[in-house]
Design a protein around this motif. Sequence first.
Motif, PDB file in Angstrom:
ATOM      1  N   LYS A  17      30.729 175.017  71.548  1.00 16.16           N
ATOM      2  CA  LYS A  17      31.141 173.734  72.098  1.00 16.16           C
ATOM      3  C   LYS A  17      30.994 172.614  71.058  1.00 16.16           C
ATOM      4  O   LYS A  17      30.112 172.644  70.197  1.00 16.16           O
ATOM      5  N   THR A  18      31.853 171.606  71.188  1.00 18.79           N
ATOM      6  CA  THR A  18      31.773 170.425  70.337  1.00 18.79           C
ATOM      7  C   THR A  18      30.675 169.498  70.869  1.00 18.79           C
ATOM      8  O   THR A  18      30.280 169.601  72.037  1.00 18.79           O
ATOM      9  N   PRO A  19      30.195 168.566  70.058  1.00 19.87           N
ATOM     10  CA  PRO A  19      29.198 167.606  70.555  1.00 19.87           C
ATOM     11  C   PRO A  19      29.674 166.845  71.793  1.00 19.87           C
ATOM     12  O   PRO A  19      28.896 166.598  72.720  1.00 19.87           O
ATOM     13  N   GLU A  20      30.943 166.468  71.824  1.00 12.72           N
ATOM     14  CA  GLU A  20      31.481 165.754  72.986  1.00 12.72           C
ATOM     15  C   GLU A  20      31.439 166.634  74.232  1.00 12.72           C
ATOM     16  O   GLU A  20      31.061 166.183  75.327  1.00 12.72           O
ATOM     17  N   GLN A  21      31.828 167.887  74.082  1.00  4.98           N
ATOM     18  CA  GLN A  21      31.786 168.812  75.210  1.00  4.98           C
ATOM     19  C   GLN A  21      30.354 169.039  75.685  1.00  4.98           C
ATOM     20  O   GLN A  21      30.079 169.063  76.892  1.00  4.98           O
ATOM     21  N   ILE A  22      29.429 169.185  74.758  1.00  8.82           N
ATOM     22  CA  ILE A  22      28.026 169.406  75.118  1.00  8.82           C
ATOM     23  C   ILE A  22      27.492 168.229  75.919  1.00  8.82           C
ATOM     24  O   ILE A  22      26.765 168.421  76.912  1.00  8.82           O
ATOM     25  N   GLU A  23      27.874 167.014  75.548  1.00  4.88           N
ATOM     26  CA  GLU A  23      27.409 165.846  76.291  1.00  4.88           C
ATOM     27  C   GLU A  23      27.956 165.859  77.716  1.00  4.88           C
ATOM     28  O   GLU A  23      27.236 165.544  78.675  1.00  4.88           O
ATOM     29  N   GLY A  24      29.223 166.234  77.886  1.00  6.26           N
ATOM     30  CA  GLY A  24      29.790 166.335  79.225  1.00  6.26           C
ATOM     31  C   GLY A  24      29.101 167.405  80.053  1.00  6.26           C
ATOM     32  O   GLY A  24      28.826 167.207  81.250  1.00  6.26           O
ATOM     33  N   ILE A  25      28.793 168.542  79.445  1.00  9.08           N
ATOM     34  CA  ILE A  25      28.097 169.623  80.141  1.00  9.08           C
ATOM     35  C   ILE A  25      26.677 169.191  80.495  1.00  9.08           C
ATOM     36  O   ILE A  25      26.169 169.512  81.574  1.00  9.08           O
ATOM     37  N   ARG A  26      26.040 168.457  79.594  1.00 10.01           N
ATOM     38  CA  ARG A  26      24.679 167.979  79.856  1.00 10.01           C
ATOM     39  C   ARG A  26      24.662 167.064  81.091  1.00 10.01           C
ATOM     40  O   ARG A  26      23.756 167.159  81.928  1.00 10.01           O
ATOM     41  N   ILE A  27      25.645 166.197  81.209  1.00 13.74           N
ATOM     42  CA  ILE A  27      25.729 165.306  82.370  1.00 13.74           C
ATOM     43  C   ILE A  27      25.918 166.124  83.646  1.00 13.74           C
ATOM     44  O   ILE A  27      25.246 165.900  84.661  1.00 13.74           O
ATOM     45  N   ALA A  28      26.838 167.086  83.612  1.00 14.21           N
ATOM     46  CA  ALA A  28      27.056 167.937  84.787  1.00 14.21           C
ATOM     47  C   ALA A  28      25.796 168.718  85.137  1.00 14.21           C
ATOM     48  O   ALA A  28      25.465 168.891  86.325  1.00 14.21           O
ATOM     49  N   GLY A  29      25.080 169.170  84.114  1.00 14.65           N
ATOM     50  CA  GLY A  29      23.844 169.916  84.350  1.00 14.65           C
ATOM     51  C   GLY A  29      22.794 169.081  85.047  1.00 14.65           C
ATOM     52  O   GLY A  29      22.076 169.571  85.934  1.00 14.65           O
ATOM     53  N   LYS A  30      22.699 167.814  84.667  1.00 13.09           N
ATOM     54  CA  LYS A  30      21.719 166.929  85.312  1.00 13.09           C
ATOM     55  C   LYS A  30      22.072 166.706  86.780  1.00 13.09           C
ATOM     56  O   LYS A  30      21.179 166.684  87.650  1.00 13.09           O
ATOM     57  N   VAL A  31      23.352 166.550  87.075  1.00 15.99           N
ATOM     58  CA  VAL A  31      23.761 166.393  88.473  1.00 15.99           C
ATOM     59  C   VAL A  31      23.472 167.677  89.245  1.00 15.99           C
ATOM     60  O   VAL A  31      22.990 167.645  90.387  1.00 15.99           O
ATOM     61  N   ASN A  32      23.738 168.812  88.617  1.00 14.15           N
ATOM     62  CA  ASN A  32      23.492 170.096  89.277  1.00 14.15           C
ATOM     63  C   ASN A  32      22.003 170.281  89.582  1.00 14.15           C
ATOM     64  O   ASN A  32      21.618 170.716  90.674  1.00 14.15           O
ATOM     65  N   THR A  33      21.153 169.919  88.627  1.00  8.00           N
ATOM     66  CA  THR A  33      19.708 169.987  88.852  1.00  8.00           C
ATOM     67  C   THR A  33      19.300 169.066  90.002  1.00  8.00           C
ATOM     68  O   THR A  33      18.493 169.439  90.865  1.00  8.00           O
ATOM     69  N   GLY A  34      19.874 167.867  90.037  1.00  8.29           N
ATOM     70  CA  GLY A  34      19.573 166.946  91.117  1.00  8.29           C
ATOM     71  C   GLY A  34      19.975 167.483  92.474  1.00  8.29           C
ATOM     72  O   GLY A  34      19.285 167.243  93.485  1.00  8.29           O
ATOM     73  N   CYS A  35      21.080 168.209  92.524  1.00  8.48           N
ATOM     74  CA  CYS A  35      21.522 168.812  93.783  1.00  8.48           C
ATOM     75  C   CYS A  35      20.502 169.827  94.281  1.00  8.48           C
ATOM     76  O   CYS A  35      20.134 169.840  95.467  1.00  8.48           O
ATOM     77  N   LEU A  36      20.003 170.674  93.385  1.00 16.19           N
ATOM     78  CA  LEU A  36      18.981 171.654  93.778  1.00 16.19           C
ATOM     79  C   LEU A  36      17.665 170.961  94.134  1.00 16.19           C
ATOM     80  O   LEU A  36      16.929 171.432  95.011  1.00 16.19           O
ATOM     81  N   ASP A  37      17.361 169.841  93.489  1.00 15.53           N
ATOM     82  CA  ASP A  37      16.180 169.065  93.869  1.00 15.53           C
ATOM     83  C   ASP A  37      16.307 168.571  95.308  1.00 15.53           C
ATOM     84  O   ASP A  37      15.329 168.555  96.069  1.00 15.53           O
ATOM     85  N   ALA A  38      17.510 168.140  95.694  1.00 10.64           N
ATOM     86  CA  ALA A  38      17.738 167.665  97.062  1.00 10.64           C
ATOM     87  C   ALA A  38      17.530 168.798  98.070  1.00 10.64           C
ATOM     88  O   ALA A  38      16.970 168.588  99.151  1.00 10.64           O
ATOM     89  N   VAL A  39      17.969 170.005  97.703  1.00 13.41           N
ATOM     90  CA  VAL A  39      17.724 171.171  98.568  1.00 13.41           C
ATOM     91  C   VAL A  39      16.229 171.438  98.672  1.00 13.41           C
ATOM     92  O   VAL A  39      15.694 171.680  99.765  1.00 13.41           O
ATOM     93  N   ALA A  40      15.530 171.370  97.543  1.00  7.07           N
ATOM     94  CA  ALA A  40      14.085 171.650  97.526  1.00  7.07           C
ATOM     95  C   ALA A  40      13.325 170.693  98.434  1.00  7.07           C
ATOM     96  O   ALA A  40      12.351 171.084  99.089  1.00  7.07           O
TER      97      ALA A  40
END
Length: 264
Positions: A17-40
């Motif tokens: 992945k390019t640096p730009e792509q990695i940053e986009g994936i990192r943002i999505a990953g943080k939202v995904n983690t937050g979603c599982l936190d809400a379930v927890a």
Amino acid sequence: MDLESRGKLVPTREMVKTPEQIEGIRIAGKVNTGCLDAVAEAIHPGMNTQEIDDICMQYCKDHNAHPSCLNYEGFPKSVCTSINEVVCHGIPKTEDVLKEGDIVNVDMTLDVNGYYGDASRMFIIGGHSTPEKEQLVRVTKECLDLGAAAAVPYCTIGDIGHAIQKHAEKYGYGVVRDLCGHGVGLAMHEEPDILHYGHKGQGMVLVPGMVFTIEPMINMGTWKVFIDADDPYGWEVISGDEKPSAQWEHTFLMTENGVEILSE
């Protein structure tokens, strides 16, 4: 001498992945983690798994995300909820009510602006279960952690699988072979496949810039699985001897210094 000339299987340019792509994936990953936190925060005895799906759907709406599982190859819900002997791809239902002592895997994938995060967690409902189930959940998390520790720059996929298989089999557990981790980031599933069993030095070399999941599915008994004949969608995977199963999953970025967790 480069890796390819030494007979190693190396990734294609598209897998890095390019640096730009990695940053986009990192943002999505943080939202995904937050979603599982809400379930927890909400999960408890007496709730049904459709309620978990409702939490994930609402979280996606609130964070401008799309639940990637929804309508993926006919999957009818936004998240996978897999209870006890269900290995993975359990479909949320109002009739599936969580009981004290159940173990359940909640597996969420979402995308934000075309970038994907993917992770799953195990929950012991009510905080306590049988010693056997609690050990299975703990050892499966240890398998994930050991797989991540083996994921160093220019390792092979076999190095990860070997570390996981060795630890699981110390306890007499079966490592599921029909399903695996995978590349992720620009789509929900990308190359390469990340096997959770294998031998050191085998398989593709993993290089900095690659993004992938490690998600060992560990069965209390046999490693074999089958599709639930009563599932009209053909998705729910059951352990072959119908003994409990556990799974933990993170999305990782390979860096020059080892892996960074992007979603957990």
